[in-house]
Design an enzyme around this catalytic site. Structure first.
Site, PDB file in Angstrom:
ATOM      1  N   HIS A 161      15.279  -5.107 -34.290  1.00  0.00           N
ATOM      2  CA  HIS A 161      15.897  -5.898 -33.218  1.00  0.00           C
ATOM      3  C   HIS A 161      15.965  -5.129 -31.908  1.00  0.00           C
ATOM      4  CE1 HIS A 161      17.664  -9.718 -34.842  1.00  0.00           C
ATOM      5  NE2 HIS A 161      17.163  -9.165 -35.932  1.00  0.00           N
ATOM      6  N   ASP A 196      20.633  -9.471 -27.374  1.00  0.00           N
ATOM      7  CA  ASP A 196      20.026 -10.004 -28.583  1.00  0.00           C
ATOM      8  C   ASP A 196      20.726 -11.344 -28.842  1.00  0.00           C
ATOM      9  OD1 ASP A 196      18.598  -8.666 -31.345  1.00  0.00           O
ATOM     10  OD2 ASP A 196      19.805 -10.477 -31.597  1.00  0.00           O
ATOM     11  N   TRP A 234       9.147 -11.155 -38.685  1.00  0.00           N
ATOM     12  CA  TRP A 234       8.447 -11.809 -37.572  1.00  0.00           C
ATOM     13  C   TRP A 234       7.486 -10.874 -36.844  1.00  0.00           C
ATOM     14  CZ3 TRP A 234       6.945 -16.368 -36.407  1.00  0.00           C
ATOM     15  CH2 TRP A 234       6.407 -16.614 -35.147  1.00  0.00           C
ATOM     16  N   ASP A 245      14.523 -14.954 -41.909  1.00  0.00           N
ATOM     17  CA  ASP A 245      13.478 -15.905 -41.484  1.00  0.00           C
ATOM     18  C   ASP A 245      12.170 -15.730 -42.261  1.00  0.00           C
ATOM     19  OD1 ASP A 245      12.820 -13.427 -40.446  1.00  0.00           O
ATOM     20  OD2 ASP A 245      12.190 -14.174 -38.489  1.00  0.00           O
ATOM     21  N   GLN A 246      12.133 -14.810 -43.231  1.00  0.00           N
ATOM     22  CA  GLN A 246      10.848 -14.475 -43.878  1.00  0.00           C
ATOM     23  C   GLN A 246      10.258 -15.662 -44.660  1.00  0.00           C
ATOM     24  OE1 GLN A 246      12.048 -10.966 -46.048  1.00  0.00           O
ATOM     25  NE2 GLN A 246      12.712  -9.946 -44.154  1.00  0.00           N
TER      26      GLN A 246
HETATM   27  N1  UDP Z   1       6.338  -0.874 -38.833  1.00  0.00           N
HETATM   28  C1  UDP Z   1       5.508   0.196 -38.560  1.00  0.00           C
HETATM   29  N2  UDP Z   1       5.136   1.014 -39.569  1.00  0.00           N
HETATM   30  C2  UDP Z   1       5.528   0.840 -40.857  1.00  0.00           C
HETATM   31  C3  UDP Z   1       6.365  -0.277 -41.149  1.00  0.00           C
HETATM   32  C4  UDP Z   1       6.733  -1.118 -40.120  1.00  0.00           C
HETATM   33  O1  UDP Z   1       5.111   0.416 -37.397  1.00  0.00           O
HETATM   34  O2  UDP Z   1       5.131   1.641 -41.712  1.00  0.00           O
HETATM   35  C5  UDP Z   1       6.759  -1.749 -37.734  1.00  0.00           C
HETATM   36  C6  UDP Z   1       5.899  -2.991 -37.632  1.00  0.00           C
HETATM   37  O3  UDP Z   1       4.758  -2.773 -36.820  1.00  0.00           O
HETATM   38  C7  UDP Z   1       6.844  -4.009 -37.039  1.00  0.00           C
HETATM   39  C8  UDP Z   1       8.208  -3.521 -37.511  1.00  0.00           C
HETATM   40  O4  UDP Z   1       8.062  -2.202 -37.963  1.00  0.00           O
HETATM   41  O5  UDP Z   1       6.769  -3.992 -35.626  1.00  0.00           O
HETATM   42  C9  UDP Z   1       8.759  -4.374 -38.636  1.00  0.00           C
HETATM   43  O6  UDP Z   1       9.258  -5.539 -38.057  1.00  0.00           O
HETATM   44  P1  UDP Z   1       9.412  -6.874 -38.858  1.00  0.00           P
HETATM   45  O7  UDP Z   1      10.017  -7.860 -37.937  1.00  0.00           O
HETATM   46  O8  UDP Z   1       8.131  -7.262 -39.469  1.00  0.00           O
HETATM   47  O9  UDP Z   1      10.369  -6.521 -40.050  1.00  0.00           O
HETATM   48  P2  UDP Z   1      11.864  -5.919 -40.118  1.00  0.00           P
HETATM   49  O10 UDP Z   1      11.763  -4.467 -39.905  1.00  0.00           O
HETATM   50  O11 UDP Z   1      12.659  -6.603 -39.038  1.00  0.00           O
HETATM   51  O12 UDP Z   1      12.287  -6.283 -41.503  1.00  0.00           O
END
Ligand code: UDP
Length: 412
Positions: A18, A111, A353, A374-375
Site C-alpha cells: 500500500h 490511502d 492487484w 480483492d484477490q
Molecule cells: N514483489 C517483488 N518481488 C517479490 C515479490 C513481490 O518485487 O519477490 C512486488 C511485486 O512486484 C508487487 C508487490 O511486490 O509490486 C506485491 O503486490 P501485490 O499487490 O501483488 O500483493 P501484496 O503484497 O499487496 O499482497
C-alpha cells in the site's frame, strides 16, 4: 514556507503493498509541482523500509512516523492493533507536523483505507481530500456495493446462494457473491478491519477525487459506474509503467539474488520460464508448497520462485538438488523486471492487484490462487473477463490441478 507552497499531508497505510505506490505517486507529483511539499505519515517500520537510502524528491517529501498502537518496545503483531489506534495516531502526528511548520495542511492525499481523510480536510476549512485506491476499479466498486451484496447474501443464506452471480452490478456479472472480499461478507462490520473498509465505502463519495491504479480500457463498465457514485475518478495505472516513464531517474533495480542474469542464461530453446510469487507477505500453506514443488519437478520447465525461508523449509526433501539445473528459489525477486523478461511465460500468483497489473503490463499469462481481500475478484476478472489466465481448480494447489492450469495457461 512561502505562501505559494502547498503543503500536502500524505497518509499511508503501512501494510501489504500500500505505502510504496503512494510514495511513488507523491514522487511523481513532486516532480510535476516542484513548489509543493509533502509530509508522509506512515508507521515506523514501513517508513524505514521505504525511505532507506533515498531522499525522495530531493527533500520535498518528509517522512513522519505515526504510532503503531503497541506498548512501547513491543513489536506490532497484527494490523488490528494499528487500525484500533486510528485515527488518533495520525491526528497526533499531523498536529505535530503542523506545529513544526507553523502552517495547516492545504490538501490531504490518503490511502483510500484511511476513511477519516475527509474529516481532517473538513476541519481545515474544507481543503481537498484525494484518496488513492491502490487496486482496481472492480474491487473498489465491490466495496461501494457492500450493503447490497450483504442483503443478497442474507436473502440466500445457503452455500449455493454464494454461487449467485452479481448480474445487476455493472461490469460484475461474472462474479459470484462468494468471491466478494471477506470484509464485505464479514459477520461483524464493526470489527477493526471490516469496519475500516466499510467506513471507507461510506466516506469515499465525499472525497474530491479517487485515484485508481488502473486504466479505463481494462475495466470500462465498472469505471463508468464508479464515476456515477464518486465525485471524480482518475485512472493513473499501471503505475509501474508511468513511474518508469515519468521519474527523472529510472527506479533503481536491486537484484541481490541474480534473478535477471539467471533468466538471461537460459538456453534460447528452453520452454518459457514459470515465475512464482505470492506478494509481499503471503506464503502458501505447507501442503500447497509441496504440491507446487511436485508440479514443477514433473513439468521440468525453468522456474524462478520467490519464496521466503519459512516456506523453503516445507519443500520436499532433495527438491532443491533435483531441480538445480532448471530452477531457482530466492527470498525476493525484482518482479517487474522478471515479468518483463522475454524468457518468462507464466506467473503463478495470489493475484494481488500490483502483481496482476504487472503481468497484464508485460503480457504474461497468470495462474491464480487467490487467498483473501480483492484477490478473488482479480482472479475472476483474469479468467472470465480478460481471459488472460486461469484459476487453479478447487481453489488450492494440488499437483494435478497446478499442472492442468499450467497447460491451459501456456496453450491459451
Ligand atoms: N514483489 C517483488 N518481488 C517479490 C515479490 C513481490 O518485487 O519477490 C512486488 C511485486 O512486484 C508487487 C508487490 O511486490 O509490486 C506485491 O503486490 P501485490 O499487490 O501483488 O500483493 P501484496 O503484497 O499487496 O499482497
Amino acid at each position: 514556507m512561502g505562501s505559494s507552497e502547498c503543503h500536502v499531508a500524505v497518509l499511508a497505510f503501512p501494510f501489504a503493498t500500500h505505502a510504496a505506490p503512494l510514495l511513488s505517486l507523491v514522487e511523481q507529483l513532486s516532480a510535476a509541482f516542484p513548489s509543493a511539499r509533502f509530509s508522509f505519515f506512515n508507521n515506523h517500520d514501513s517508513n524505514s523500509g521505504l525511505f532507506r537510502g533515498r531522499n525522495p524528491a530531493a527533500g520535498k517529501v518528509k517522512a513522519y512516523d505515526v504510532w503503531d498502537g503497541t506498548v512501547a518496545g513491543e513489536a506490532l503483531v497484527t494490523h488490528e492493533e494499528f487500525i484500533m489506534a486510528m485515527p488518533g495516531n495520525y491526528v497526533k502526528a499531523i498536529a505535530e507536523a503542523e506545529a513544526e511548520t507553523g502552517t495547516k495542511f492545504g490538501c490531504f492525499l490518503t490511502d483510500a483505507f484511511l476513511w477519516f481523510g475527509g474529516d481532517l480536510a473538513a476541519e481545515r476549512g474544507g481543503v481537498p481530500w484525494i484518496a488513492l485506491w491502490t487496486a482496481g476499479a472492480c474491487s473498489i466498486s465491490a466495496h461501494l456495493y457492500t450493503d447490497f451484496v450483504r442483503s443478497l447474501a442474507a436473502a440466500t443464506p445457503t452455500a449455493n446462494g454464494l454461487d449467485q452471480k452479481l448480474k445487476v452490478i455493472p461490469g460484475m456479472s461474472e462474479l459470484s457473491i462468494g468471491e466478494m472480499p471477506g470484509e464485505i461478507l464479514a459477520k461483524d462490520l464493526q470489527a477493526p478491519f471490516p469496519g475500516m473498509i466499510y467506513n471507507m465505502a461510506l466516506k469515499l463519495p465525499g472525497a474530491n477525487a479517487v485515484v485508481l491504479n488502473s486504466f479505463q480500457n481494462l475495466e470500462p463498465t465498472v469505471t463508468d459506474d464508479l464515476r456515477s457514485k464518486l465525485q471524480k475518478v482518475f485512472n493513473i495505472g499501471p503505475m509501474i509503467l508511468r513511474q518508469a516513464a515519468a521519474t527523472p531517474k529510472p527506479p533503481i533495480i536491486s537484484d541481490d539474488h541474480n534473478c535477471l542474469p539467471w533468466l538471461d542464461s537460459l538456453p534460447p530453446a528452453s520452454p518459457p520460464a514459470v515465475y512464482l510469487s505470492f506478494g509481499s507477505g503471503l506464503t502458501p500453506p505447507p501442503d500447497e508448497i509441496v504440491a507446487l514443488a511436485e508440479a514443477l519437478e514433473a513439468k521440468r520447465a525453468p522456474f524462478l520462485w520467490s519464496l521466503k525461508p519459512h516456506g523453503v523449509k516445507h519443500l520436499p526433501e532433495g527438491f532443491l538438488e533435483r531441480t538445480k539445473e532448471f530452477g531457482k528459489i530466492v527470498p525476493w525477486a525484482p518482479q517487474v523486471q522478471v515479468l518483463s523478461h522475454p524468457g518468462v511465460g507464466a506467473f503463478v500468483t495470489h493475484c494481488g492487484w500490483n502483481s496482476t497489473l504487472e503481468a497484464i503490463s508485460f503480457g504474461v499469462c497468470l495462474i491464480c490462487r487467490p487467498f483473501y481481500g480483492d484477490q478473488q475478484i482479480n482472479s475472476r476478472f483474469v479468467e472470465s473477463v480478460w481471459e488472460i489466465g486461469v484459476k487453479v481448480e478447487g481453489g488450492k494447489f494440488t499437483k494435478d490441478e497446478t499442472l492442468k492450469a499450467g497447460l491451459e495457461c501456456c496453450s491459451g
